[in-house]
Scaffold this active site. Structure first.
Site, PDB file in Angstrom:
ATOM      1  N   ASP A  64       0.871  -1.174   0.000  1.00  0.00           N
ATOM      2  CA  ASP A  64       0.000   0.000   0.000  1.00  0.00           C
ATOM      3  C   ASP A  64       0.906   1.222   0.000  1.00  0.00           C
ATOM      4  O   ASP A  64       1.581   1.504   1.002  1.00  0.00           O
ATOM      5  CB  ASP A  64      -0.905  -0.011   1.236  1.00  0.00           C
ATOM      6  CG  ASP A  64      -1.835   1.187   1.311  1.00  0.00           C
ATOM      7  OD1 ASP A  64      -1.747   2.071   0.429  1.00  0.00           O
ATOM      8  OD2 ASP A  64      -2.650   1.251   2.256  1.00  0.00           O
ATOM      9  N   SER A 143       2.048  11.390 -16.889  1.00  0.00           N
ATOM     10  CA  SER A 143       0.843  11.718 -17.646  1.00  0.00           C
ATOM     11  C   SER A 143       1.138  12.875 -18.584  1.00  0.00           C
ATOM     12  O   SER A 143       1.836  13.832 -18.206  1.00  0.00           O
ATOM     13  CB  SER A 143      -0.294  12.101 -16.703  1.00  0.00           C
ATOM     14  OG  SER A 143      -1.394  12.630 -17.417  1.00  0.00           O
ATOM     15  N   TYR A 157      -6.022  15.822 -10.045  1.00  0.00           N
ATOM     16  CA  TYR A 157      -5.195  14.775 -10.643  1.00  0.00           C
ATOM     17  C   TYR A 157      -4.031  15.391 -11.420  1.00  0.00           C
ATOM     18  O   TYR A 157      -2.878  14.960 -11.291  1.00  0.00           O
ATOM     19  CB  TYR A 157      -6.051  13.914 -11.565  1.00  0.00           C
ATOM     20  CG  TYR A 157      -5.282  12.864 -12.327  1.00  0.00           C
ATOM     21  CD1 TYR A 157      -4.774  11.742 -11.687  1.00  0.00           C
ATOM     22  CD2 TYR A 157      -5.056  13.003 -13.698  1.00  0.00           C
ATOM     23  CE1 TYR A 157      -4.063  10.778 -12.387  1.00  0.00           C
ATOM     24  CE2 TYR A 157      -4.356  12.043 -14.406  1.00  0.00           C
ATOM     25  CZ  TYR A 157      -3.855  10.937 -13.754  1.00  0.00           C
ATOM     26  OH  TYR A 157      -3.155   9.978 -14.451  1.00  0.00           O
ATOM     27  N   LYS A 161      -0.071  14.805 -10.613  1.00  0.00           N
ATOM     28  CA  LYS A 161       0.819  14.224 -11.610  1.00  0.00           C
ATOM     29  C   LYS A 161       1.960  15.185 -11.966  1.00  0.00           C
ATOM     30  O   LYS A 161       3.091  14.758 -12.219  1.00  0.00           O
ATOM     31  CB  LYS A 161       0.027  13.853 -12.865  1.00  0.00           C
ATOM     32  CG  LYS A 161      -0.666  12.503 -12.775  1.00  0.00           C
ATOM     33  CD  LYS A 161       0.343  11.378 -12.602  1.00  0.00           C
ATOM     34  CE  LYS A 161      -0.299  10.008 -12.688  1.00  0.00           C
ATOM     35  NZ  LYS A 161       0.702   8.919 -12.482  1.00  0.00           N
TER      36      LYS A 161
END
Length: 297
Positions: A64, A143, A157, A161
């Site tokens: 995790d 990304s 997000y 990123k």
């Protein structure tokens, strides 16, 4: 040459595709994920059966990325079982979709925790071994959104990123003299073939979200998603990301590219990154630290 590799977030999407592709290429691969005895137990059984059928060395490990203890235990298990660790693939991540204002600060913190701090926990667990060995590869799955076209309603997000990309860039030169390479893989917005968009989170402040949905931004969310999908060629294949990772891992030490784009939609990130990476190179040469741009042999 066969390598021992850990792939984070490998229960689905790019992570699972990559873990399988690397194992088929002859590497010892640890597909890491959360809760291997609970929510992901079926996935573990599926991977085990697939590995036996394919005669591939694909294993699973509990990891995790939001837990320092879990990260440390996972890397310790890999080293105990395999005796070495050559490659870390930072793939774990999560997406959210909605107007930025409607996300609580806690939700933004969670985005950074998974997409940024998760890589730091795994690095701190793995890098002491890699530095002591004087060899290794960190491959970061980023990304195109960090520098390409940025449609609305993906701000948390995109911000996370972008932070991860900045961290990867900084790490690259701080690890070069330890003989550790860096590659940043830059996928575009694959809207089909992964669960990235389907499993994206939504804002907790539904009242604020409703003001956007019913006000001057009514319909913008749907238009943004449809627009992204329309940019994607019909033959766009997310497996290409996995294939590119396999290609990079197979390259000789010191010959791996710093950044690789896999973006069928061509949203502009490749153009902007080329300029940014060139300026970074020029700056390091100007200040007399050009040797940090490539790993020490």
């Amino acid at each position: 040459m066969s390598h021992t590799i850990v792939v984070t977030g490998a229960s689905s999407g790019f992570g699972l595709m990559t873990a399988k592709a690397l194992a088929q290429a002859g590497h010892t691969v640890y597909a890491s994920m959360r809760d291997v005895s609970g929510r992901n137990a079926a996935r573990v059984a599926e991977i085990t059966a697939w590995a036996a059928q394919q005669r591939a060395d694909l294993r699973t490990v509990e990891l995790d990325v939001q837990s320092e203890a879990s990260s440390n235990a996972a890397i310790a298990q890999v080293l105990a079982e395999a005796g070495t660790l050559d490659v870390i693939i930072h793939n774990a991540g999560h997406m959210v979709f909605g107007p930025a204002e409607a996300f609580t600060p806690e939700q933004l913190m969670q985005q950074y925790d998974v997409n940024v701090l998760g890589t730091q926990r795994v690095n701190r667990a793995a890098l002491p071994f890699m530095r002591g060995r004087g060899r290794g590869l960190l491959l970061w799955v980023g990304s195109s959104s960090t520098r390409g076209g940025t449609p609305p309603f993906l701000a948390p997000y995109f911000a996370a990123k972008a932070a991860m990309d900045a961290l990867a860039v900084a790490y690259s030169t701080e690890l070069a003299r330890w003989g550790i390479e860096t590659t940043i893989m830059v996928p575009g917005a694959f809207t089909q073939g992964t669960n990235h968009f389907a499993h994206s989170g939504t804002p907790d402040d539904t009242a604020v979200a409703a003001e956007y949905e019913n006000g001057p931004y009514a319909g913008v969310a749907q238009q943004a998603l449809q627009g992204l999908a329309s940019l994607e060629p019909a033959d766009a294949d997310p497996e290409q990301v996995a294939r590119e990772i396999v290609r990079v891992v197979a390259l000789p030490h010191g010959r791996r590219p710093f950044r690789v784009h896999v973006d069928p939609s061509q949203d502009g990130a490749e153009v902007v990154n080329a300029v940014a990476d060139r300026m970074r190179t020029e700056m390091y040469r100007t200040i007399g630290l050009a040797d940090l741009l490539s790993p020490r042999a």
